[in-house]
Design a protein around this motif. Structure first.
Motif, PDB file in Angstrom:
ATOM      1  N   ARG A  48       1.185  -1.277  -0.196  1.00  0.00           N
ATOM      2  CA  ARG A  48      -0.344   0.423   0.259  1.00  0.00           C
ATOM      3  C   ARG A  48       0.636   0.997  -0.173  1.00  0.00           C
ATOM      4  N   VAL A  49       2.189   1.367   0.770  1.00  0.00           N
ATOM      5  CA  VAL A  49       2.404   2.347   0.693  1.00  0.00           C
ATOM      6  C   VAL A  49       3.288   2.851  -0.572  1.00  0.00           C
ATOM      7  N   ARG A  50       4.057   1.885  -0.647  1.00  0.00           N
ATOM      8  CA  ARG A  50       4.902   1.699  -1.795  1.00  0.00           C
ATOM      9  C   ARG A  50       3.548   2.243  -3.329  1.00  0.00           C
ATOM     10  N   ALA A  51       2.293   1.340  -3.641  1.00  0.00           N
ATOM     11  CA  ALA A  51       1.374   2.907  -4.119  1.00  0.00           C
ATOM     12  C   ALA A  51       1.053   3.907  -4.426  1.00  0.00           C
ATOM     13  N   CYS A  52       0.983   3.741  -2.937  1.00  0.00           N
ATOM     14  CA  CYS A  52       0.627   5.244  -2.309  1.00  0.00           C
ATOM     15  C   CYS A  52       1.509   6.529  -3.008  1.00  0.00           C
ATOM     16  N   GLN A  53       3.212   6.157  -2.617  1.00  0.00           N
ATOM     17  CA  GLN A  53       4.266   6.574  -3.527  1.00  0.00           C
ATOM     18  C   GLN A  53       4.464   7.219  -4.835  1.00  0.00           C
ATOM     19  N   ALA A  54       3.693   5.555  -6.058  1.00  0.00           N
ATOM     20  CA  ALA A  54       3.653   5.286  -7.182  1.00  0.00           C
ATOM     21  C   ALA A  54       3.005   6.388  -7.904  1.00  0.00           C
ATOM     22  N   ALA A  55       1.608   6.418  -7.127  1.00  0.00           N
ATOM     23  CA  ALA A  55       0.256   7.712  -7.241  1.00  0.00           C
ATOM     24  C   ALA A  55       0.300   8.592  -6.934  1.00  0.00           C
ATOM     25  N   HIS A  56       1.409   9.313  -6.214  1.00  0.00           N
ATOM     26  CA  HIS A  56       0.713  10.071  -5.454  1.00  0.00           C
ATOM     27  C   HIS A  56       2.854  11.632  -5.280  1.00  0.00           C
ATOM     28  N   GLY A  57       3.454  10.544  -5.195  1.00  0.00           N
ATOM     29  CA  GLY A  57       4.984  11.347  -5.269  1.00  0.00           C
ATOM     30  C   GLY A  57       5.146  10.990  -3.492  1.00  0.00           C
ATOM     31  N   HIS A  58       4.132  10.418  -2.408  1.00  0.00           N
ATOM     32  CA  HIS A  58       4.790  10.661  -1.312  1.00  0.00           C
ATOM     33  C   HIS A  58       3.950   9.324  -0.168  1.00  0.00           C
ATOM     34  N   CYS A  59       4.350   9.347   0.875  1.00  0.00           N
ATOM     35  CA  CYS A  59       3.445   8.103   1.440  1.00  0.00           C
ATOM     36  C   CYS A  59       4.244   8.176   2.858  1.00  0.00           C
ATOM     37  N   PHE A  60       3.675   6.590   3.840  1.00  0.00           N
ATOM     38  CA  PHE A  60       4.527   6.473   4.847  1.00  0.00           C
ATOM     39  C   PHE A  60       6.049   6.813   4.553  1.00  0.00           C
ATOM     40  N   TRP A  61       6.918   6.649   3.984  1.00  0.00           N
ATOM     41  CA  TRP A  61       8.112   6.590   3.833  1.00  0.00           C
ATOM     42  C   TRP A  61       8.742   5.747   4.975  1.00  0.00           C
ATOM     43  N   ALA A  62       9.813   4.771   4.298  1.00  0.00           N
ATOM     44  CA  ALA A  62      10.422   4.436   5.833  1.00  0.00           C
ATOM     45  C   ALA A  62      11.496   5.936   6.073  1.00  0.00           C
ATOM     46  N   VAL A  63      12.367   4.916   7.709  1.00  0.00           N
ATOM     47  CA  VAL A  63      12.771   6.055   8.298  1.00  0.00           C
ATOM     48  C   VAL A  63      14.284   5.646   9.223  1.00  0.00           C
ATOM     49  N   GLU A  64      15.127   5.705   7.766  1.00  0.00           N
ATOM     50  CA  GLU A  64      16.252   5.398   8.773  1.00  0.00           C
ATOM     51  C   GLU A  64      17.288   6.150   9.684  1.00  0.00           C
ATOM     52  N   ARG A  65      17.976   5.920  10.747  1.00  0.00           N
ATOM     53  CA  ARG A  65      18.587   6.260  10.513  1.00  0.00           C
ATOM     54  C   ARG A  65      20.032   6.683  10.713  1.00  0.00           C
ATOM     55  N   LYS A  66      20.327   7.954   9.825  1.00  0.00           N
ATOM     56  CA  LYS A  66      22.024   7.906   8.847  1.00  0.00           C
ATOM     57  C   LYS A  66      23.136   7.632   9.844  1.00  0.00           C
ATOM     58  N   GLY A  67      23.182   7.576  11.968  1.00  0.00           N
ATOM     59  CA  GLY A  67      24.726   6.670  12.059  1.00  0.00           C
ATOM     60  C   GLY A  67      25.047   5.648  12.030  1.00  0.00           C
ATOM     61  N   ASP A  68      24.111   4.564  10.583  1.00  0.00           N
ATOM     62  CA  ASP A  68      23.956   3.580  10.922  1.00  0.00           C
ATOM     63  C   ASP A  68      23.630   2.651   9.924  1.00  0.00           C
ATOM     64  N   GLY A  69      22.494   3.298   9.577  1.00  0.00           N
ATOM     65  CA  GLY A  69      21.162   2.689   8.487  1.00  0.00           C
ATOM     66  C   GLY A  69      20.295   2.307   8.823  1.00  0.00           C
ATOM     67  N   ALA A  70      19.967   1.881  10.352  1.00  0.00           N
ATOM     68  CA  ALA A  70      18.928   1.053  10.460  1.00  0.00           C
ATOM     69  C   ALA A  70      17.775   1.775  10.364  1.00  0.00           C
ATOM     70  N   PHE A  71      16.670   0.450   9.820  1.00  0.00           N
ATOM     71  CA  PHE A  71      15.372   1.225   9.417  1.00  0.00           C
ATOM     72  C   PHE A  71      14.884   1.195  11.094  1.00  0.00           C
ATOM     73  N   LEU A  72      14.131   2.070  11.486  1.00  0.00           N
ATOM     74  CA  LEU A  72      13.212   3.246  12.610  1.00  0.00           C
ATOM     75  C   LEU A  72      12.202   2.758  12.720  1.00  0.00           C
ATOM     76  N   GLY A  73      11.159   2.866  11.297  1.00  0.00           N
ATOM     77  CA  GLY A  73       9.349   2.853  11.275  1.00  0.00           C
ATOM     78  C   GLY A  73       9.611   3.152   9.890  1.00  0.00           C
ATOM     79  N   PHE A  74       8.112   4.275   9.965  1.00  0.00           N
ATOM     80  CA  PHE A  74       8.028   5.321   8.883  1.00  0.00           C
ATOM     81  C   PHE A  74       7.070   6.564   9.267  1.00  0.00           C
ATOM     82  N   CYS A  75       7.156   7.563   8.368  1.00  0.00           N
ATOM     83  CA  CYS A  75       6.920   8.334   8.777  1.00  0.00           C
ATOM     84  C   CYS A  75       6.541   9.363   7.282  1.00  0.00           C
TER      85      CYS A  75
END
Length: 176
Positions: A48-75
């Protein structure tokens, strides 16, 4: 891709699935979100979030911590699809439990709001949660959003007697 001091908000990658599944199976993370998620539900959510990004150019994006590249969730931002927010731009977030209390959600939400005002013609951005999710509506207030009791609603995915049925709505009007 949106960068903040400590975070990158980006498109979803295949390698985000396993940490997102772990979040979806955390009782604390999912307490106010409808219960634990199966692998199939997680796959559907990512689709669903990928389809939202494709359709609208935005979505609940993946949130990555810069310091270590860890996936923290979405926003991020999506088009609301329930109750009085149907068709409105909705901001939302969900972070893994060990990322709570460090300001990551606020940092990601402020970046999402700034992106929305710069790139969308919405007159306002809305957010919803359940009354018991004090962390979430507390963040809405810290972001400068205003509670709108006239827009509260019963969520159709939950029975009227379910503790997650009643949803409250916050709104931020476009800055002048």
């Amino acid at each position: 891709m949106i960068e903040t001091e400590r975070l990158i908000l980006r498109d979803w990658r295949d390698e985000d699935r396993d940490p997102f599944l772990a979040m979806g199976q955390s009782p604390n993370v999912m307490k106010h979100l409808g219960g634990l998620q199966s692998p199939e539900q997680v796959d559907e959510a990512i689709a669903r979030v990928r389809a939202c990004q494709a359709a609208h150019g935005h979505c609940f994006w993946a949130v990555e911590r810069k310091g270590d590249g860890a996936f923290l969730g979405f926003c991020g931002l999506k088009v609301g699809n329930v109750g009085p927010i149907d068709g409105e731009i909705e901001i939302g977030w969900r972070l893994r439990e060990d990322a709570w209390g460090q300001g990551f959600a606020k940092e990601a939400a402020l970046a999402s709001l700034a992106w929305g005002w710069a790139n969308l013609d919405a007159t306002r951005i809305v957010a919803i949660t359940v009354p018991g999710n004090t962390s979430s509506w507390g963040l809405m207030e810290r972001l400068g959003m205003t509670r709108r009791p006239d827009m509260d609603f019963g969520h159709p995915h939950f029975a009227e007697d379910h503790p997650l049925h009643r949803h409250i709505t916050y709104v931020m009007e476009r800055p002048a």
